[in-house]
Design a protein around this motif. Sequence first.
Motif, PDB file in Angstrom:
ATOM      1  N   GLY B 280       0.799  -1.217   0.000  1.00 12.04           N
ATOM      2  CA  GLY B 280       0.000   0.000   0.000  1.00 12.04           C
ATOM      3  C   GLY B 280       0.832   1.269   0.000  1.00 12.04           C
ATOM      4  O   GLY B 280       0.353   2.341   0.363  1.00 12.04           O
ATOM      5  N   LYS B 281       2.086   1.160  -0.412  1.00 12.90           N
ATOM      6  CA  LYS B 281       2.961   2.339  -0.346  1.00 12.90           C
ATOM      7  C   LYS B 281       2.890   3.192  -1.600  1.00 12.90           C
ATOM      8  O   LYS B 281       3.310   4.346  -1.581  1.00 12.90           O
ATOM      9  CB  LYS B 281       4.405   1.903  -0.080  1.00 12.90           C
ATOM     10  CG  LYS B 281       4.596   1.413   1.344  1.00 12.90           C
ATOM     11  CD  LYS B 281       6.054   1.121   1.627  1.00 12.90           C
ATOM     12  CE  LYS B 281       6.209   0.651   3.074  1.00 12.90           C
ATOM     13  NZ  LYS B 281       7.525   0.081   3.307  1.00 12.90           N
ATOM     14  N   VAL B 282       2.436   2.604  -2.708  1.00 14.16           N
ATOM     15  CA  VAL B 282       2.216   3.414  -3.921  1.00 14.16           C
ATOM     16  C   VAL B 282       0.889   3.016  -4.552  1.00 14.16           C
ATOM     17  O   VAL B 282       0.355   1.942  -4.284  1.00 14.16           O
ATOM     18  CB  VAL B 282       3.344   3.232  -4.976  1.00 14.16           C
ATOM     19  CG1 VAL B 282       4.689   3.671  -4.455  1.00 14.16           C
ATOM     20  CG2 VAL B 282       3.372   1.808  -5.503  1.00 14.16           C
ATOM     21  N   LYS B 283       0.399   3.924  -5.377  1.00 12.22           N
ATOM     22  CA  LYS B 283      -0.840   3.642  -6.113  1.00 12.22           C
ATOM     23  C   LYS B 283      -0.546   3.732  -7.599  1.00 12.22           C
ATOM     24  O   LYS B 283       0.234   4.562  -8.043  1.00 12.22           O
ATOM     25  CB  LYS B 283      -1.908   4.677  -5.738  1.00 12.22           C
ATOM     26  CG  LYS B 283      -2.388   4.541  -4.321  1.00 12.22           C
ATOM     27  CD  LYS B 283      -3.646   5.398  -4.122  1.00 12.22           C
ATOM     28  CE  LYS B 283      -4.097   5.376  -2.680  1.00 12.22           C
ATOM     29  NZ  LYS B 283      -3.240   6.240  -1.801  1.00 12.22           N
ATOM     30  N   LEU B 284      -1.197   2.850  -8.367  1.00 13.11           N
ATOM     31  CA  LEU B 284      -1.042   2.886  -9.816  1.00 13.11           C
ATOM     32  C   LEU B 284      -2.367   3.320 -10.421  1.00 13.11           C
ATOM     33  O   LEU B 284      -3.418   2.769 -10.091  1.00 13.11           O
ATOM     34  CB  LEU B 284      -0.671   1.501 -10.353  1.00 13.11           C
ATOM     35  CG  LEU B 284       0.579   0.829  -9.767  1.00 13.11           C
ATOM     36  CD1 LEU B 284       0.774  -0.552 -10.382  1.00 13.11           C
ATOM     37  CD2 LEU B 284       1.817   1.686  -9.989  1.00 13.11           C
ATOM     38  N   VAL B 285      -2.314   4.347 -11.281  1.00 11.75           N
ATOM     39  CA  VAL B 285      -3.531   4.770 -11.985  1.00 11.75           C
ATOM     40  C   VAL B 285      -3.323   4.494 -13.466  1.00 11.75           C
ATOM     41  O   VAL B 285      -2.372   5.002 -14.067  1.00 11.75           O
ATOM     42  CB  VAL B 285      -3.813   6.277 -11.766  1.00 11.75           C
ATOM     43  CG1 VAL B 285      -5.131   6.677 -12.438  1.00 11.75           C
ATOM     44  CG2 VAL B 285      -3.840   6.608 -10.274  1.00 11.75           C
ATOM     45  N   PHE B 286      -4.187   3.648 -14.037  1.00  7.02           N
ATOM     46  CA  PHE B 286      -3.995   3.248 -15.431  1.00  7.02           C
ATOM     47  C   PHE B 286      -4.851   4.073 -16.366  1.00  7.02           C
ATOM     48  O   PHE B 286      -5.907   4.596 -15.987  1.00  7.02           O
ATOM     49  CB  PHE B 286      -4.328   1.758 -15.582  1.00  7.02           C
ATOM     50  CG  PHE B 286      -3.320   0.871 -14.897  1.00  7.02           C
ATOM     51  CD1 PHE B 286      -2.107   0.582 -15.512  1.00  7.02           C
ATOM     52  CD2 PHE B 286      -3.580   0.342 -13.631  1.00  7.02           C
ATOM     53  CE1 PHE B 286      -1.166  -0.222 -14.880  1.00  7.02           C
ATOM     54  CE2 PHE B 286      -2.650  -0.451 -13.000  1.00  7.02           C
ATOM     55  CZ  PHE B 286      -1.436  -0.748 -13.616  1.00  7.02           C
ATOM     56  N   ARG B 287      -4.380   4.170 -17.593  1.00  6.40           N
ATOM     57  CA  ARG B 287      -5.136   4.872 -18.626  1.00  6.40           C
ATOM     58  C   ARG B 287      -6.347   4.053 -19.009  1.00  6.40           C
ATOM     59  O   ARG B 287      -6.273   2.839 -19.122  1.00  6.40           O
ATOM     60  CB  ARG B 287      -4.261   5.095 -19.865  1.00  6.40           C
ATOM     61  CG  ARG B 287      -3.203   6.150 -19.656  1.00  6.40           C
ATOM     62  CD  ARG B 287      -2.165   6.115 -20.728  1.00  6.40           C
ATOM     63  NE  ARG B 287      -2.792   6.061 -22.067  1.00  6.40           N
ATOM     64  CZ  ARG B 287      -2.122   6.265 -23.189  1.00  6.40           C
ATOM     65  NH1 ARG B 287      -0.836   6.533 -23.144  1.00  6.40           N
ATOM     66  NH2 ARG B 287      -2.735   6.205 -24.345  1.00  6.40           N
ATOM     67  N   LYS B 288      -7.464   4.776 -19.224  1.00  7.93           N
ATOM     68  CA  LYS B 288      -8.704   4.059 -19.549  1.00  7.93           C
ATOM     69  C   LYS B 288      -8.678   3.558 -20.987  1.00  7.93           C
ATOM     70  O   LYS B 288      -9.359   2.603 -21.349  1.00  7.93           O
ATOM     71  CB  LYS B 288      -9.891   4.996 -19.331  1.00  7.93           C
ATOM     72  CG  LYS B 288      -9.915   5.512 -17.893  1.00  7.93           C
ATOM     73  CD  LYS B 288     -11.314   5.498 -17.335  1.00  7.93           C
ATOM     74  CE  LYS B 288     -11.345   5.582 -15.825  1.00  7.93           C
ATOM     75  NZ  LYS B 288     -10.279   6.331 -15.163  1.00  7.93           N
ATOM     76  N   ASP B 289      -7.907   4.257 -21.834  1.00  4.34           N
ATOM     77  CA  ASP B 289      -7.932   3.899 -23.270  1.00  4.34           C
ATOM     78  C   ASP B 289      -6.875   2.857 -23.641  1.00  4.34           C
ATOM     79  O   ASP B 289      -6.716   2.539 -24.810  1.00  4.34           O
ATOM     80  CB  ASP B 289      -7.716   5.156 -24.125  1.00  4.34           C
ATOM     81  CG  ASP B 289      -6.387   5.829 -23.784  1.00  4.34           C
ATOM     82  OD1 ASP B 289      -5.779   5.460 -22.747  1.00  4.34           O
ATOM     83  OD2 ASP B 289      -5.958   6.721 -24.539  1.00  4.34           O
ATOM     84  N   TYR B 290      -6.151   2.348 -22.631  1.00  5.26           N
ATOM     85  CA  TYR B 290      -5.108   1.367 -22.985  1.00  5.26           C
ATOM     86  C   TYR B 290      -5.732  -0.003 -23.194  1.00  5.26           C
ATOM     87  O   TYR B 290      -6.469  -0.510 -22.349  1.00  5.26           O
ATOM     88  CB  TYR B 290      -4.041   1.294 -21.894  1.00  5.26           C
ATOM     89  CG  TYR B 290      -2.905   0.352 -22.249  1.00  5.26           C
ATOM     90  CD1 TYR B 290      -1.837   0.797 -23.030  1.00  5.26           C
ATOM     91  CD2 TYR B 290      -2.926  -0.986 -21.864  1.00  5.26           C
ATOM     92  CE1 TYR B 290      -0.813  -0.052 -23.390  1.00  5.26           C
ATOM     93  CE2 TYR B 290      -1.906  -1.847 -22.217  1.00  5.26           C
ATOM     94  CZ  TYR B 290      -0.844  -1.375 -22.987  1.00  5.26           C
ATOM     95  OH  TYR B 290       0.166  -2.236 -23.343  1.00  5.26           O
ATOM     96  N   LYS B 291      -5.454  -0.587 -24.323  1.00  2.00           N
ATOM     97  CA  LYS B 291      -5.944  -1.943 -24.605  1.00  2.00           C
ATOM     98  C   LYS B 291      -4.855  -2.705 -25.332  1.00  2.00           C
ATOM     99  O   LYS B 291      -4.295  -2.192 -26.307  1.00  2.00           O
ATOM    100  CB  LYS B 291      -7.198  -1.878 -25.485  1.00  2.00           C
ATOM    101  CG  LYS B 291      -8.497  -1.769 -24.709  1.00  2.00           C
ATOM    102  CD  LYS B 291      -9.617  -2.475 -25.427  1.00  2.00           C
ATOM    103  CE  LYS B 291     -10.854  -2.728 -24.577  1.00  2.00           C
ATOM    104  NZ  LYS B 291     -10.784  -2.474 -23.171  1.00  2.00           N
ATOM    105  N   ALA B 292      -4.529  -3.925 -24.885  1.00  2.13           N
ATOM    106  CA  ALA B 292      -3.511  -4.712 -25.599  1.00  2.13           C
ATOM    107  C   ALA B 292      -3.656  -6.192 -25.268  1.00  2.13           C
ATOM    108  O   ALA B 292      -3.970  -6.559 -24.135  1.00  2.13           O
ATOM    109  CB  ALA B 292      -2.106  -4.235 -25.211  1.00  2.13           C
ATOM    110  N   ARG B 293      -3.443  -7.004 -26.307  1.00  2.00           N
ATOM    111  CA  ARG B 293      -3.405  -8.460 -26.115  1.00  2.00           C
ATOM    112  C   ARG B 293      -1.945  -8.884 -26.095  1.00  2.00           C
ATOM    113  O   ARG B 293      -1.234  -8.715 -27.079  1.00  2.00           O
ATOM    114  CB  ARG B 293      -4.152  -9.165 -27.253  1.00  2.00           C
ATOM    115  CG  ARG B 293      -5.558  -9.582 -26.849  1.00  2.00           C
ATOM    116  CD  ARG B 293      -6.367 -10.234 -27.943  1.00  2.00           C
ATOM    117  NE  ARG B 293      -5.686 -10.511 -29.187  1.00  2.00           N
ATOM    118  CZ  ARG B 293      -5.022 -11.641 -29.441  1.00  2.00           C
ATOM    119  NH1 ARG B 293      -4.957 -12.594 -28.524  1.00  2.00           N
ATOM    120  NH2 ARG B 293      -4.438 -11.819 -30.604  1.00  2.00           N
TER     121      ARG B 293
END
Lengths: 532, 409
Positions: B280-293
């Motif tokens: 719980g020492k860092v948070k990751l915020v991801f892009r909503k438009d990222y898509k990859a297989r």
Amino acid sequence: MTNKNEFDVIIVGGGITGAGTARDCAMRGLKVLLIERHDIATGATGRNHGLLHSGARYAVTDRESATECIEENKILRKIARHCVDDTSGFFITLPEDDLAYQAKFVESCLAAGIQADIIDPKEAIRLEPSVNPTLIGAVRVPDGSVDPFRLCAANMLDAKLHGAKVLVYTEVESFIMEGDTVLGVRTVDQRTGEKAEYRAAVTVNAAGIWGHHIASLAGVNIGMFPAKGALLIFAHRVNSIVINRCRKPANADILVPGDTVCVIGTTSTRVPYEECDHMHVTPEEVDLLLTEGAKLAPVLENTRILRAYAGVRPLVSADNDPSGRNISRGIVCLDHEVRDGVKGFVSITGGKLMTYRLMAEQAADAVCKKLHVNQVCKTAVTPLPGSATGSVEEVSRKLWSVPVTVQKAAAGRSGDWAEKIAMDHPMDRSLVCECEEVSVGEAEMAIRDLDVHNLTDLRRRTRVGMGTCQAELCACRAAGLLAKAHGCADRARADLKDFMNERWKGMYPVAWGETLREGEFTQWIYKAVLGL
Amino acid sequence: MNDHKFEQCIKCTICTAYCPVVAVNPLYPGPKQAGPDGERFRIKNKFFFDENLKYCMNCKRCEVACPSGVNIADIIHSARMRYGHQKPNLRDMILASTDLMGVMARPVAPVVNAVAGSKAGKWAMDTFLGVDQHRTFPKYQFKGFVGWFKREMEASQASYPRQIAFFHGCSTEYQHPEVGKAFVQVMNALGFGVQLLDEECCGVAMISNAMWKQAKQHARHNVAAFEKAVDAGLPVVTTASTCTFTMRDEYPHILGVDNAKVRSSIVLVEKFIHDLVDKGKVKLVFRKDYKARMAYHIPCHMEKLGWSIFTKNLLQMIPGADLTVLGSGCCGIAGTYGFKKENYAYSQAIGQPVFDEIARVNPEFVVSECDTCKWQIEMSTGYAVKNPILILSEALDLEATAKANCVNG
């Protein structure tokens, strides 16, 4: 001599003494028959340190044996090169030992003709890092190691190459006697029960500790002193130089690097004659060997032990020494005509693995004298089969342009006799025993040339099953080869069971740690996977 | 003598069953035979050393498989070091000197790349050096990672509340500076300032090519640099799995260079971030438009480190990632091994099952922490291979992540 059952000399006993005597007599042109009730090298021959004594061990207490040892030591280095490893040896003095003994020891060695150099303890540690670092003295002597199985097989092979007939698994039941003359032997084939008679002008009793029984069949008494010696085999060489204690011979004071393993021993206890066929190593003996062994090389405490075994020294009683330590290791050659009035019968006993050739020479001299044959002994100058070329490096490079490990291992065991091992086809080179690098070709050579009848015989000739896994992986493959050679799968299956039980017998006294894991794994393979 | 625990071997032969080399190359005796079995013979007489031990790729799959804890590959490589007669030839020295070659090639990178990529160049390298002509060499970059970092990033790094030391390795510097750039961006967004080390090539290629002396020099140099960083409270974070494994395990086990003070501080970035998220020492915020297989190929040394689980978990945190974890298998390159003409056919045969599976899964790209795996898979399958940190940098909303971690960039 037209009858195929008539010989000049019959030798009873297929240990190193019998094999050496058969070779010597055959080389002198005699018609020789050797009879052994089990396989070759099953008694004391195969149950010792495999130490190529310099004689230093006996220099202080038994000058005669010491001199014999150093002379034979020099001879074996020439005639049995492929059986000998020139490791050299140390006699170390520990803080609990009397350093004053060292001076007496060196003086006695030199007097016996044994080179003995005092070296600095620090230098000893540098040369042999496994040695107990608390040592306060070290003497370097020309000890080495010798493979007794190989040595015995090579003598037997050479005897055969000189026309001798060898019958293994054949027991002498009685002598054919006429009055006080031994005319030959009545035998029974241990495998088929078939009986036979063989005649010769002279019969030589070379049955080691069992010579007591053989002599009694001719109505002669030899007072044998069965002294049991127990030893432990470790899974790899911890030392490259033989380590002895510089003190009067005692328990567990020799550590010998032999082939891929090293051996600590021995103990010495008198055992009843009846027990000679059933030697077991006791927990007390294991404790003693480990405790004393760790004083030579502390790393032994943490080194995997492969197995324990024991042999019986064929000492000839001299006095009331309870342990047998003080009995001379000297050679006893008895002409029973002179000693007991029994004609045509000679016993050769006492002695040591180291002095087998000299024993054989004395026995063959006695035989020739009786037969009025005037032929000199040539065994001291004629290399054994396999020993004509030289070191394992020389043999390998002579036979193969780029030798791989399995070829080097074969050359290491067979010397230049490895030439007779098929190596061309990939199947020939594929491994039967992985731990000891024994190929199909080598096993087939042994079955063809070296009187192999079962898996244990094959082990004594090739080291199949003598490695870390104690036959876990190779026994089945080897059994397959024997089944093919003998054309009988049922016999091979029964043999496989006996062989695995024999392997376990040696592991049982030291079954802890990795050895126990190995045993459990082996049991799982044979019981659960193979359903045996 | 018992350093590598060879006496614990109970001859179960699982190592040989898992060895990728023994399956395709009959000259190689296999790990059990080359390792614990052969060791008993070599102790007896060094003459029993078998030069065919050079076929070991040091993939360490034998050690991963061993249920008895035997350091089989360490036994093999220590034996090569102690008893081997193999001397590196010019080709081996060129291949193994990854950093030196980088320094020399960079000023003339376009020429080197053009020659190394041309038919004539490949023929010449094959004929005169013994580098297989089928190989595609990774392209040297005109501008490296360190130059970029010093020019554009170094000044701002002290402002971050927490600091780490970055071991970038040779390929980040000379061939794939984008990996280093991604690393700095992500670490900055998580609130970590990046400091460079006085590093040298980890030396793994030197170990493979019997350049023991040089490898030891590099090891000692790096351990000294790491000790400085660790004394200053900085963990040593990396992006390349093989360098990481080499510096943690091969230094003490094979080269005999003591790294006890720093070993636990050398950590791959995926594990480093995963641990921070986990605690719980860092948070990751991801892009909503990222898509990859994507398909994750686990490098052999990640299997040995046991850390692939962290990469997998991290990638699965990306909402738009459709991740397939490929079956465990060696791609066959093993650093410089597959570049050698005599190994090329074995190398490709070893990798074939991996290539086939990638073709079946047919992802947009493959993920792998190892750069030589990348070169092998890209050459053999045509699929692009990306380092996970690169994927993270693309999938993360770096600004939002920085904010979430209270970074005032």
